[in-house]
Enzyme design. Structure first.
Site, PDB file in Angstrom:
ATOM      1  N   ILE A  13       0.867  -1.172   0.000  1.00  0.00           N
ATOM      2  CA  ILE A  13       0.000   0.000   0.000  1.00  0.00           C
ATOM      3  C   ILE A  13       0.907   1.227   0.000  1.00  0.00           C
ATOM      4  CG2 ILE A  13      -1.815   1.262   1.221  1.00  0.00           C
ATOM      5  CD1 ILE A  13      -2.466  -1.479   2.621  1.00  0.00           C
ATOM      6  N   GLU A  14       0.955   1.896  -1.141  1.00  0.00           N
ATOM      7  CA  GLU A  14       1.844   3.054  -1.277  1.00  0.00           C
ATOM      8  C   GLU A  14       1.127   4.353  -0.931  1.00  0.00           C
ATOM      9  OE1 GLU A  14       4.459   1.367  -5.027  1.00  0.00           O
ATOM     10  OE2 GLU A  14       3.162   3.085  -5.334  1.00  0.00           O
ATOM     11  N   GLU A  29       4.228  -7.956   2.992  1.00  0.00           N
ATOM     12  CA  GLU A  29       4.510  -8.806   4.142  1.00  0.00           C
ATOM     13  C   GLU A  29       4.056  -8.145   5.440  1.00  0.00           C
ATOM     14  OE1 GLU A  29       7.902  -9.322   1.096  1.00  0.00           O
ATOM     15  OE2 GLU A  29       6.635  -7.696   1.843  1.00  0.00           O
ATOM     16  N   CYS A  53      11.123  -5.839   6.349  1.00  0.00           N
ATOM     17  CA  CYS A  53      10.173  -6.956   6.405  1.00  0.00           C
ATOM     18  C   CYS A  53      10.843  -8.230   6.898  1.00  0.00           C
ATOM     19  CB  CYS A  53       9.513  -7.185   5.050  1.00  0.00           C
ATOM     20  SG  CYS A  53       8.234  -5.966   4.709  1.00  0.00           S
TER      21      CYS A  53
END
Length: 131
Positions: A42-43, A54, A88
């Site tokens: 989700i940018e 992740e 992540c």
């Protein structure tokens, strides 16, 4: 890796919000008790503030009460192999064991590489509180 894990990762990838990079990524994790949690990237316009796939999957795991990750699949639309970023890797390590399997998949479902968490992040920060 079971097909259901890859299918959840690919479905999540298709929901990605990646208007800036045009680089959708999906991830799905299976816990040791068999539950599956998926997430997509989700940018936001301020790139460091977005979420990786992740991270989103792990947040679903936490919201459902937590647990240990038995295996995780990562798939990206534009690369034949997409490995979790450094941040992540540490987040995954918090909920994994050294033996947790990380499957790096292509968009067609082929597993390009499977590594153990200990191989992906051999010197993770300790996850137990020292005191």
């Amino acid at each position: 890796m079971a097909d259901d894990l890859f299918a959840k990762a690919r479905m999540a990838m298709r929901k990605a919000h990646a208007p800036y990079s045009k680089f959708p990524v999906g991830a799905a994790l299976r816990t040791t008790d068999g539950r599956i949690f998926a997430g997509c990237n989700i940018e936001v316009v301020s790139f460091p503030e977005g979420w990786c796939a992740e991270t989103t999957a792990i947040s679903h795991l936490v919201m459902d009460g937590g647990g240990k990750i038995a295996e995780l699949a990562v798939v990206a639309e534009r690369l034949p192999l997409c490995s979790p970023c450094g941040g992540c890797r540490q987040r995954i390590a918090e909920f994994a064991t050294a033996e947790t399997k990380i499957h790096l998949c292509d968009v067609e479902g082929g597993v390009k590489k499977t590594v153990a968490m200990g191989e992906l992040l051999p010197f993770a920060f300790e996850t137990e509180v020292i005191g």
